[in-house]
Every structure is written in structure tokens, then in C-alpha cells.
Design a protein around this motif. Sequence first.
Motif, PDB file in Angstrom:
ATOM      1  N   ALA A 338      68.963   5.990  21.716  1.00 45.37           N
ATOM      2  CA  ALA A 338      69.152   5.167  22.911  1.00 45.37           C
ATOM      3  C   ALA A 338      68.301   5.641  24.082  1.00 45.37           C
ATOM      4  N   TYR A 362      64.594  -1.888  20.567  1.00 48.48           N
ATOM      5  CA  TYR A 362      65.906  -1.271  20.732  1.00 48.48           C
ATOM      6  C   TYR A 362      66.996  -2.308  21.055  1.00 48.48           C
ATOM      7  N   ILE A 364      70.116  -2.849  20.943  1.00 42.97           N
ATOM      8  CA  ILE A 364      71.392  -2.180  20.704  1.00 42.97           C
ATOM      9  C   ILE A 364      72.575  -3.126  20.891  1.00 42.97           C
ATOM     10  N   PHE A 376      74.313   6.989  17.175  1.00 44.04           N
ATOM     11  CA  PHE A 376      73.250   7.469  18.054  1.00 44.04           C
ATOM     12  C   PHE A 376      72.777   8.839  17.581  1.00 44.04           C
ATOM     13  N   ALA A 394      71.523   3.910  27.456  1.00 48.45           N
ATOM     14  CA  ALA A 394      72.122   2.819  26.679  1.00 48.45           C
ATOM     15  C   ALA A 394      72.839   1.820  27.576  1.00 48.45           C
ATOM     16  N   ALA A 418      78.859   3.266  24.192  1.00 49.55           N
ATOM     17  CA  ALA A 418      77.872   4.325  24.029  1.00 49.55           C
ATOM     18  C   ALA A 418      78.534   5.630  23.597  1.00 49.55           C
TER      19      ALA A 418
END
Length: 478
Positions: A338, A362, A364, A376, A394, A418
Motif C-alpha cells: 500500500a 494499486y 485496493i 498487505f 492506503a 487497512a
Amino acid sequence: TPVFSFTGFRDGHIHPLFASRESAGPDVSGLDAAGIVDAVMAYLAANPEVTWVDCGSFENDVAAGGALTAKLLDLASAAIPIVVHAADHHSIWVNTAALRVAGFLDVIPPLTSGSVDVDAEGRPTGIVREWQAMSLIYAHQPPPTLESDIEAICKAQERLLAAGIVAVQEAWIDRGMPEGYLALAKSGSLKMRVNLMPRIDVDSWREDLAFAKATRSEVRAANNELLTVNTVKVFIDGVFDSGTALLGQPYCDGHQAVALWPDETLAEMALAADSAGFQLHFHAIGDLAVEKALDAIEHVFMCNGPVDRRPVIAHAELISNESFKRMRDYGVVVCQQAVWATNGPALDGARAAIGASAETLYPIRRILDERIRLSFGSDWPVSDPEPMPGIITATTRRNPGSTQDPHNPGQAISRSEALAAYSLGTAYQAGQELVAHQDEVVFDRDLLHCSDDELLEARVLSVSVAGREVYRVSTSVL
């Protein structure tokens, strides 16, 4: 009364031994080319007994325009081989002595992957890219001793525990590396959970798989629950900046990266590793690399059945729309870094290489929204192992302290998501969800509700792993 207690952070993709070995040399991070030369020169002056220098790392923008040459690094020493790692650890800058010991000054051998940069006259410049080419340099490096590796692992272990990390997935194990971990496991000095991942190379995959099996047997015989060998590591591609990440479309300069594995060989290896009981952990950066990893996973599912195997695709920086469903269908765990999801030199290098696609890197938020398992990792030494900067990135899509605009801010996630990815998400990846309750980390503040600035200042008070306290901060330093 503890302010915040939980099961601890777990790093899903990290290289503690490599990182600690590298840190024995001079720290050149953040320096320009001239600064790196000065730092190496000062290190050699202070350590006249060394016969090889290995250090890191430089950002990609430092190498722009061919600024890093062997002749420049010769100013630090023309006699002692010097290797300086790029921040992504997919290329190195070396001096003439290092080129000479590898034989590159005479003739560059044919390479099926990797490359040695050359000038207009065909002479090596001092930049060597990707593992097959870099390994021809490393082959001449004095091997570490068991004692030095034990010291390196202990040093890394203390840094990780101080950051609240109770478990790691050691994502690159070659011959000569398990011994330090085994020695600590046998002596009772291993303090955290470590899962070793032997690396499987395309040119020697049968021998590498045999090494993985033998290492697993040795570790099981040591009978320490903290050390396991449940996973094998497979590189599908390289990185954007070197033009070696596999893309579905050509790079901006028109070239296309060459696949490291023939499809049939990758499928055969994956099936053999799965049949031997190993979890597959793929390095895949480009969208085509992700698809090839999924093809191998699909082949394993079709041949060996839909069991709970939790295959891992690490990095997965660029993902095609079609790949998300396949990830979910095959129970893939996506291990993201992240802290990389931010504007800066690395992303600028990706933009120069792949253009507009860099704006979608990315993803996420979408990974979670697609109900795909997320973990992560730091990829230390590529990034520092402390989780807090990654958690902030993140949630904000920019590094702490950055004044740049957020990168792809629609892909930000919440603080709780996260924290979960860096703890229970990686516990699931490692098959540790049933023992996670045996681990505890106590912080001096509430990680869920404090501000970003307060999160960066959070300190670990104590760490317990498998029910045993392994780290505590003295009250005299609080």
C-alpha cells in the motif's frame, strides 16, 4: 491499562535477511549519484578490510539520463567490486571491478531474461537488470557466514518486533539462506512467526522444488511452531521501470516484455508444487503477468480440485477488469504494498513506461469491493517494514508528509480496512487465522481512532508471540 491491544501486524511479502545483509553496507538512500559515490568512499575508508561492497538503495530518478556509470562509481574504488541496489531491487549499479569479476568486460553471455545496459559501442555502462543478469555479479560475492546471517536475522527481528510485527512471509529463499533461521529455531531464539518461501526458477524448477521439499523436512524436524516452509515463490515478470513487467499492451516505447516462463512450463511447475503441498506465491506486476498467474492457478484447480489452497498474487499493481472475477473464483489472496500507492519518483517512472495505465495502479478499494482477500506487505528492503506509513497511504493515497496530489484517490480504503489487511488479512494468507489469538501487541494509543500524525508516533509497549512475551519497552524510555 493498555490503550490498544490486538493480534499484531503481519507482513505478507518481505525479505528480512536480504534487507539486513544489505544494511551492513553504507546507507545511500535519498542520495544523488555524487552523494552515493561519497558515501561508498567514506565507508571504504572506515572499513579498509572489506573486499566487496553491497548497499542500497537509489531511486529511479537518480539513474535518469544515464547518470549512473561504472566509471563514476570507480571514483569510490576501481579495485573493489561495488554493487548499489535500485530501490525496486530489480536492477543494480556496479563499478568496473564488479563487471570484471562477472566477465562482462570481455563478453556479455546470452541471457534468456535480464539484461546488461551497453553504450553505443557495446560496452557495459554499469547498470544490470533483473535476476538472471544480476546473479552473474552476485555469484562472485563472498558468501555470508552462518554467524553473520544469524546476526542479520536477529537484527531484523528486533526491528520488526519494535514495529509490532509478529509474523512475516519471507518471500525469497535460496540455497544458503534457511540455515540461519533453522539455527535460531533450534536454539529457541526465534521470536516471531516466519514462513520461508523457497524461490522456484524457470531454468531449474525441478531442482528448486526438491530444495523446497528438503528445506521443509529440515524445518519440520526442528519442531518449532514459529518456523514453517509452506509456500514457494515464483516470479512471473519484472517491473515497469526496467520494461520487464508483462503488459497486455505495448510499452510507451513500443516494446513488449518477454515472459519469464513458457505457459506450459509454468502450468507444469505450479501443478507439481501444489501436488507437493505448497502454497503458490506469485510476483506479478503487470496485467498480463496477473493473467498468467491466474492461468497457472486455474490449471491447478482443474487438475487437483477446488481445495482451500489460498494462492497469492503479490503486488498485482495493474489488474485487467477480467481478472478480478477470476481472483475471487479461485480464492486468490492479493498482497499489496500500500505504501507504493502514491505520487512520487516510482510512479513517475511507471507513467513514463506505461502511460495512462499508471493512473489505475494499486486498485485496493476495488479488490475489497470485488470480495477478494486482501493482505498487505512492505517488500522490505524495497520499502521500510514499519506498517504505519502504508496504513496512512492506503487511506489517503499519498505518503505521510507528501504535498503531492493523491494518486487515484477513489481507491482509498478506511483505517479499519487497512489495519485488517495488515493483520488478519495476512494471517489468513499465511493460514494463521486460528492461532492469531495467541499473539498480542500492545500500543501506547488507539490505532483505530487516532489522527494520522498520532499514528506515525505510535509506539509498541509489548509483543507476545505464541503466548510468550518476546519484546517489551522499558518504562524508563517512555
